[in-house]
Scaffold this active site. Structure first.
Site, PDB file in Angstrom:
ATOM      1  N   ASP A  75      -1.313   5.288  -6.491  1.00 39.29           N
ATOM      2  CA  ASP A  75      -2.458   6.212  -6.548  1.00 39.29           C
ATOM      3  C   ASP A  75      -2.122   7.270  -7.579  1.00 39.29           C
ATOM      4  O   ASP A  75      -0.982   7.723  -7.642  1.00 39.29           O
ATOM      5  CB  ASP A  75      -2.671   6.890  -5.193  1.00 39.29           C
ATOM      6  CG  ASP A  75      -3.188   5.928  -4.138  1.00 39.29           C
ATOM      7  OD1 ASP A  75      -4.118   5.174  -4.443  1.00 39.29           O
ATOM      8  OD2 ASP A  75      -2.667   5.952  -3.009  1.00 39.29           O
ATOM      9  N   HIS A 108       0.826  -1.201   0.000  1.00 39.32           N
ATOM     10  CA  HIS A 108       0.000   0.000   0.000  1.00 39.32           C
ATOM     11  C   HIS A 108       0.869   1.263   0.000  1.00 39.32           C
ATOM     12  O   HIS A 108       1.574   1.532   0.966  1.00 39.32           O
ATOM     13  CB  HIS A 108      -0.886  -0.036   1.256  1.00 39.32           C
ATOM     14  CG  HIS A 108      -1.824   1.111   1.392  1.00 39.32           C
ATOM     15  ND1 HIS A 108      -1.698   2.057   2.387  1.00 39.32           N
ATOM     16  CD2 HIS A 108      -2.903   1.465   0.662  1.00 39.32           C
ATOM     17  CE1 HIS A 108      -2.674   2.943   2.275  1.00 39.32           C
ATOM     18  NE2 HIS A 108      -3.427   2.619   1.243  1.00 39.32           N
ATOM     19  N   HIS A 146      -1.212  10.226  -3.268  1.00 43.71           N
ATOM     20  CA  HIS A 146      -2.485   9.741  -2.718  1.00 43.71           C
ATOM     21  C   HIS A 146      -3.639  10.723  -2.837  1.00 43.71           C
ATOM     22  O   HIS A 146      -4.789  10.336  -2.954  1.00 43.71           O
ATOM     23  CB  HIS A 146      -2.307   9.349  -1.244  1.00 43.71           C
ATOM     24  CG  HIS A 146      -3.553   8.795  -0.631  1.00 43.71           C
ATOM     25  ND1 HIS A 146      -4.410   9.553   0.147  1.00 43.71           N
ATOM     26  CD2 HIS A 146      -4.120   7.580  -0.743  1.00 43.71           C
ATOM     27  CE1 HIS A 146      -5.434   8.803   0.513  1.00 43.71           C
ATOM     28  NE2 HIS A 146      -5.292   7.605  -0.008  1.00 43.71           N
ATOM     29  N   GLU A 183       1.221  -0.757  -5.140  1.00 45.19           N
ATOM     30  CA  GLU A 183       0.128   0.165  -5.460  1.00 45.19           C
ATOM     31  C   GLU A 183       0.606   1.528  -5.950  1.00 45.19           C
ATOM     32  O   GLU A 183       1.608   2.059  -5.459  1.00 45.19           O
ATOM     33  CB  GLU A 183      -0.734   0.381  -4.205  1.00 45.19           C
ATOM     34  CG  GLU A 183      -2.016   1.113  -4.527  1.00 45.19           C
ATOM     35  CD  GLU A 183      -2.618   1.862  -3.343  1.00 45.19           C
ATOM     36  OE1 GLU A 183      -1.883   2.293  -2.442  1.00 45.19           O
ATOM     37  OE2 GLU A 183      -3.845   2.034  -3.361  1.00 45.19           O
ATOM     38  N   GLU A 202      -4.558   3.066  -8.884  1.00 48.62           N
ATOM     39  CA  GLU A 202      -5.881   3.582  -8.501  1.00 48.62           C
ATOM     40  C   GLU A 202      -6.124   4.929  -9.156  1.00 48.62           C
ATOM     41  O   GLU A 202      -5.322   5.862  -9.024  1.00 48.62           O
ATOM     42  CB  GLU A 202      -5.989   3.743  -6.967  1.00 48.62           C
ATOM     43  CG  GLU A 202      -7.353   4.338  -6.569  1.00 48.62           C
ATOM     44  CD  GLU A 202      -7.522   4.615  -5.083  1.00 48.62           C
ATOM     45  OE1 GLU A 202      -6.706   4.130  -4.263  1.00 48.62           O
ATOM     46  OE2 GLU A 202      -8.480   5.336  -4.746  1.00 48.62           O
TER      47      GLU A 202
HETATM   48 CA    CA Z   1      -5.056   3.790  -2.838  1.00 53.47          CA
END
Ligand code: CA
Length: 304
Positions: free
Chosen positions: A42, A13, A55, A40, A146
């Protein structure tokens, strides 16, 4: 996609964000060395339409933007990624997350604020890091991008989903076999990604609000999995044993994998140890994967 239907996966994460400032290249390289299944990203667009790995749509809680560009804040006092070109963003230093109003570090026991020399980077740069490491180590670690706040991007005349899909496709991420999972909180946009933009990627619908847990049937019409807040899986503790909501069971009936967020070694909440937390979620609640700031600890747990 990398065997997430038949074995448990670990998702780093924001990188190894428990140890290094989130979403820096350094935290991604460290995460890579911990052997998670996915790392991950973002994504928020810059003024010149480059997906930046960060993020929030804001810059002021993880960078020194207020010092470098004091005159560039909006009326609400915040600094927006979308107001800066990629070249301008390169001038900022990234630091451990803090409260912009007080300057207080969010997780006090993590990497010290304002130490080191960390920078922002693009999705392209991070894919090249991960694909390069896959080449040099012979491993195959996936990416888990994401799309952040698509509605905000649309309002500013930007189609972040389309831009992201083009980049993913350029780097070989096109289908469910390609070691990439695309996630989004905005259900309308994720459905659009499948139906209008015709993506064949593995899609995960993130879930924020309790009422969304009742829309699984709809999510299953375009997505391959869900990413709920882990507390949406817990019901209550009875006789020292956790009872669960029917979320995981219902999702599995619809062939949706379940990847809850976010497991933190330094934020155990209702659990007394991280091991206990892992054991409850992986083996009692039967989740398929976990977003964690501490990928080494979850990898270790699953190995045992
Ligand atoms: Ca995220």
């Amino acid at each position: 996609m990398n065997n997430s239907t038949n074995s448990k996966v670990v998702i780093a994460h924001r990188g190894a964000s428990g140890y290094l400032p989130e979403h820096t290249m350094e935290s991604k390289a460290m995460a890579y060395a911990m052997h998670p299944d996915y790392i991950e990203q973002d994504l928020v667009l810059s003024k010149d339409d480059i997906p930046i790995v960060i993020h929030d749509i804001y810059l002021d809680d993880v960078t020194n933007v207020a010092t470098i560009f004091p005159e560039r804040k909006r009326e609400d006092g915040r600094y927006y990624v979308i107001d800066f070109t990629f070249d301008e963003l390169q001038l900022l230093q990234v630091t451990e997350r803090f409260q912009p109003s007080t300057g207080e570090q969010f997780y006090p026991n993590r990497f010290p604020k304002n130490k080191g020399n960390f920078r922002l980077h693009s999705l392209q740069q991070e894919i090249e890091l991960i694909q390069g490491l896959n080449y040099s180590t012979g491993k195959s670690i996936g990416i888990y991008p994401e799309i952040k706040n698509p509605e905000f991007h649309h309002k500013n005349g930007k189609d972040i989903a389309r831009i992201t899909l083009d980049i993913l496709s350029f780097y070989g991420y096109k289908t469910k076999e390609d070691n990439c999972i695309l996630q989004c909180f905005d259900a309308k946009e994720l459905e659009r990604i499948r139906k209008e933009l015709q993506s064949e990627l593995f899609l995960v619908q993130l879930i924020e609000f309790p009422e969304e847990t009742k829309q699984l049937q709809h999510f299953a019409s375009y997505a391959d999995g869900i990413g709920p807040w882990y507390k949406q899986i817990l019901d209550k503790k009875e006789n020292n044993k956790w009872l669960f909501t029917n979320l995981v069971e219902k999702a599995h009936e619809l062939n949706l994998v379940v990847h809850p967020y976010t497991f933190r070694h330094d934020q155990l909440d209702e659990f007394s140890t991280f091991e206990e937390m892992m054991s409850v979620f992986f083996f009692e609640a039967n989740i398929d994967g976990a977003f964690t700031d501490f990928p080494d600890k979850v990898v270790d747990f699953l190995r045992k």
